[in-house]
Design a protein around this motif. Structure first.
Motif, PDB file in Angstrom:
ATOM      1  N   MET A   1       0.848  -1.183   0.000  1.00 24.02           N
ATOM      2  CA  MET A   1       0.000   0.000   0.000  1.00 24.02           C
ATOM      3  C   MET A   1       0.891   1.244   0.000  1.00 24.02           C
ATOM      4  SD  MET A   1      -2.905   1.161   2.779  1.00 24.02           S
ATOM      5  CE  MET A   1      -3.961  -0.203   2.375  1.00 24.02           C
ATOM      6  N   LEU A   2       0.487   2.235  -0.771  1.00 29.85           N
ATOM      7  CA  LEU A   2       1.232   3.494  -0.859  1.00 29.85           C
ATOM      8  C   LEU A   2       0.602   4.553   0.056  1.00 29.85           C
ATOM      9  CD1 LEU A   2       1.744   3.721  -4.730  1.00 29.85           C
ATOM     10  CD2 LEU A   2       3.281   2.731  -3.009  1.00 29.85           C
ATOM     11  N   CYS A   3       1.388   5.549   0.388  1.00 26.76           N
ATOM     12  CA  CYS A   3       0.890   6.636   1.250  1.00 26.76           C
ATOM     13  C   CYS A   3      -0.344   7.296   0.642  1.00 26.76           C
ATOM     14  CB  CYS A   3       1.989   7.653   1.498  1.00 26.76           C
ATOM     15  SG  CYS A   3       3.300   7.005   2.568  1.00 26.76           S
ATOM     16  N   GLN A   4      -0.373   7.464  -0.673  1.00 24.24           N
ATOM     17  CA  GLN A   4      -1.519   8.107  -1.318  1.00 24.24           C
ATOM     18  C   GLN A   4      -2.798   7.298  -1.152  1.00 24.24           C
ATOM     19  OE1 GLN A   4      -0.187   8.524  -5.340  1.00 24.24           O
ATOM     20  NE2 GLN A   4      -0.416   6.350  -5.808  1.00 24.24           N
ATOM     21  N   ASP A   5      -2.682   6.001  -0.889  1.00 30.26           N
ATOM     22  CA  ASP A   5      -3.850   5.150  -0.698  1.00 30.26           C
ATOM     23  C   ASP A   5      -4.474   5.325   0.682  1.00 30.26           C
ATOM     24  OD1 ASP A   5      -3.403   4.039  -3.244  1.00 30.26           O
ATOM     25  OD2 ASP A   5      -2.035   2.538  -2.393  1.00 30.26           O
ATOM     26  N   LEU A   6      -3.683   5.787   1.633  1.00 33.19           N
ATOM     27  CA  LEU A   6      -4.139   5.877   3.016  1.00 33.19           C
ATOM     28  C   LEU A   6      -4.339   7.309   3.502  1.00 33.19           C
ATOM     29  CD1 LEU A   6      -4.762   3.966   5.341  1.00 33.19           C
ATOM     30  CD2 LEU A   6      -2.371   4.082   6.000  1.00 33.19           C
ATOM     31  N   MET A   7      -3.695   8.263   2.864  1.00 34.60           N
ATOM     32  CA  MET A   7      -3.720   9.650   3.346  1.00 34.60           C
ATOM     33  C   MET A   7      -5.114  10.279   3.200  1.00 34.60           C
ATOM     34  SD  MET A   7      -1.827  11.708   0.295  1.00 34.60           S
ATOM     35  CE  MET A   7      -2.714  12.116  -1.211  1.00 34.60           C
ATOM     36  N   LYS A   8      -5.337  11.272   4.053  1.00 35.03           N
ATOM     37  CA  LYS A   8      -6.509  12.132   3.901  1.00 35.03           C
ATOM     38  C   LYS A   8      -6.060  13.302   3.032  1.00 35.03           C
ATOM     39  CE  LYS A   8      -8.931  11.023   8.162  1.00 35.03           C
ATOM     40  NZ  LYS A   8      -8.165   9.835   8.532  1.00 35.03           N
ATOM     41  N   SER A   9      -6.760  13.521   1.925  1.00 39.82           N
ATOM     42  CA  SER A   9      -6.329  14.573   1.007  1.00 39.82           C
ATOM     43  C   SER A   9      -7.042  15.901   1.244  1.00 39.82           C
ATOM     44  CB  SER A   9      -6.513  14.126  -0.443  1.00 39.82           C
ATOM     45  OG  SER A   9      -7.845  13.752  -0.669  1.00 39.82           O
ATOM     46  N   GLU A  10      -8.144  15.885   1.969  1.00 39.52           N
ATOM     47  CA  GLU A  10      -8.811  17.146   2.317  1.00 39.52           C
ATOM     48  C   GLU A  10      -8.271  17.596   3.665  1.00 39.52           C
ATOM     49  OE1 GLU A  10     -13.016  17.384   1.848  1.00 39.52           O
ATOM     50  OE2 GLU A  10     -12.973  16.102   0.058  1.00 39.52           O
ATOM     51  N   VAL A  11      -7.323  18.520   3.603  1.00 34.01           N
ATOM     52  CA  VAL A  11      -6.587  18.939   4.790  1.00 34.01           C
ATOM     53  C   VAL A  11      -6.742  20.437   4.989  1.00 34.01           C
ATOM     54  CG1 VAL A  11      -4.296  19.028   5.856  1.00 34.01           C
ATOM     55  CG2 VAL A  11      -4.903  17.087   4.389  1.00 34.01           C
ATOM     56  N   GLU A  12      -7.058  20.826   6.205  1.00 37.55           N
ATOM     57  CA  GLU A  12      -7.087  22.251   6.563  1.00 37.55           C
ATOM     58  C   GLU A  12      -5.646  22.729   6.661  1.00 37.55           C
ATOM     59  OE1 GLU A  12      -9.743  24.342   7.271  1.00 37.55           O
ATOM     60  OE2 GLU A  12     -11.165  22.757   6.767  1.00 37.55           O
ATOM     61  N   THR A  13      -5.297  23.785   5.937  1.00 40.86           N
ATOM     62  CA  THR A  13      -3.959  24.357   6.026  1.00 40.86           C
ATOM     63  C   THR A  13      -4.059  25.845   6.320  1.00 40.86           C
ATOM     64  OG1 THR A  13      -3.818  24.874   3.665  1.00 40.86           O
ATOM     65  CG2 THR A  13      -3.040  22.694   4.359  1.00 40.86           C
ATOM     66  N   PHE A  14      -2.980  26.375   6.857  1.00 43.21           N
ATOM     67  CA  PHE A  14      -2.914  27.798   7.172  1.00 43.21           C
ATOM     68  C   PHE A  14      -1.563  28.329   6.753  1.00 43.21           C
ATOM     69  CE2 PHE A  14      -6.198  26.089   9.832  1.00 43.21           C
ATOM     70  CZ  PHE A  14      -7.181  27.052   9.766  1.00 43.21           C
ATOM     71  N   ARG A  15      -1.439  29.648   6.792  1.00 47.45           N
ATOM     72  CA  ARG A  15      -0.202  30.340   6.435  1.00 47.45           C
ATOM     73  C   ARG A  15       0.461  30.876   7.708  1.00 47.45           C
ATOM     74  NH1 ARG A  15      -0.759  27.978   2.171  1.00 47.45           N
ATOM     75  NH2 ARG A  15      -1.781  28.834   0.346  1.00 47.45           N
ATOM     76  N   GLU A  16       1.723  31.203   7.594  1.00 50.08           N
ATOM     77  CA  GLU A  16       2.495  31.689   8.737  1.00 50.08           C
ATOM     78  C   GLU A  16       1.922  32.973   9.332  1.00 50.08           C
ATOM     79  OE1 GLU A  16       7.008  30.898   8.482  1.00 50.08           O
ATOM     80  OE2 GLU A  16       6.333  31.174   6.395  1.00 50.08           O
ATOM     81  N   HIS A  17       1.263  33.793   8.519  1.00 44.58           N
ATOM     82  CA  HIS A  17       0.750  35.070   9.007  1.00 44.58           C
ATOM     83  C   HIS A  17      -0.669  34.964   9.608  1.00 44.58           C
ATOM     84  CE1 HIS A  17      -0.847  34.784   4.918  1.00 44.58           C
ATOM     85  NE2 HIS A  17      -1.859  35.496   5.372  1.00 44.58           N
ATOM     86  N   ASP A  18      -1.300  33.791   9.536  1.00 47.39           N
ATOM     87  CA  ASP A  18      -2.633  33.623  10.128  1.00 47.39           C
ATOM     88  C   ASP A  18      -2.537  33.669  11.646  1.00 47.39           C
ATOM     89  OD1 ASP A  18      -3.972  33.355   7.683  1.00 47.39           O
ATOM     90  OD2 ASP A  18      -3.602  31.195   7.614  1.00 47.39           O
ATOM     91  N   THR A  19      -3.519  34.295  12.272  1.00 50.55           N
ATOM     92  CA  THR A  19      -3.473  34.407  13.733  1.00 50.55           C
ATOM     93  C   THR A  19      -3.875  33.094  14.388  1.00 50.55           C
ATOM     94  OG1 THR A  19      -5.759  35.133  14.076  1.00 50.55           O
ATOM     95  CG2 THR A  19      -4.096  36.867  13.636  1.00 50.55           C
ATOM     96  N   ILE A  20      -3.383  32.922  15.584  1.00 47.52           N
ATOM     97  CA  ILE A  20      -3.731  31.732  16.368  1.00 47.52           C
ATOM     98  C   ILE A  20      -5.225  31.707  16.635  1.00 47.52           C
ATOM     99  CG2 ILE A  20      -3.383  30.560  18.578  1.00 47.52           C
ATOM    100  CD1 ILE A  20      -1.024  30.430  16.497  1.00 47.52           C
ATOM    101  N   GLN A  21      -5.822  32.849  16.835  1.00 51.68           N
ATOM    102  CA  GLN A  21      -7.273  32.897  17.058  1.00 51.68           C
ATOM    103  C   GLN A  21      -8.019  32.335  15.844  1.00 51.68           C
ATOM    104  OE1 GLN A  21      -9.248  36.781  17.292  1.00 51.68           O
ATOM    105  NE2 GLN A  21     -10.287  36.011  19.140  1.00 51.68           N
TER     106      GLN A  21
END
Length: 142
Positions: A1-21
């Motif tokens: 099995m490959l990583c692409q077969d098991l990974m979740k592809s819908e991932v919440e991402t943020f940028r360095e300038h986004d606030t913690i809040q």
């Protein structure tokens, strides 16, 4: 099995300038405890967990609305490629004592995340248990 077969592809991402809040509110809304922090081109530059927020923001009495991800994120990025066998992700998780692994394409852009629970759900019980034991060894040493 490959990583692409098991990974979740819908991932919440943020940028360095986004606030913690902003980040913490979204983490609460979608009930997650881990987010990749990515550069504008989609390459991971760090991670942020609910534990990071508790210890680095609340523990230091920082204002979440005035603190950005770059100030408190974990800059160490551990990644595997989507075409790697899942055993590669397991090895990296065990070696670095990480319960989540970011998955990148050949150009280094984030394409998914694999968590220890994904592996436990899919892999044979003995191997998954060994990976979980190795990942959690950091707790015993702490």
């Amino acid at each position: 099995m490959l990583c692409q077969d098991l990974m979740k592809s819908e991932v919440e991402t943020f940028r360095e300038h986004d606030t913690i809040q902003q980040i913490a509110r979204r983490m609460r809304e979608v009930n997650i405890g881990f987010v990749p922090i990515c550069a504008p081109d989609g390459r991971p530059v760090g991670t942020l967990t609910d534990r990071d927020i508790a210890l680095r923001v609340c523990g230091e009495d920082l204002r979440s609305s005035a603190t950005v991800a770059a100030d408190v994120m974990t800059r160490e990025t551990i990644t595997c490629r989507e075409t790697d066998p899942i055993e590669r992700a397991e090895q990296l998780m065990a070696r670095h004592h990480k319960g989540r692994m970011m998955v990148v394409d050949d150009e280094g852009h984030l394409v998914g995340v694999i968590s220890l629970s994904d592996i436990v759900d899919e892999e044979d019980d003995d191997r998954a248990a060994e990976t979980a034991r190795l990942v959690s060894d950091r707790e015993v040493r702490a």
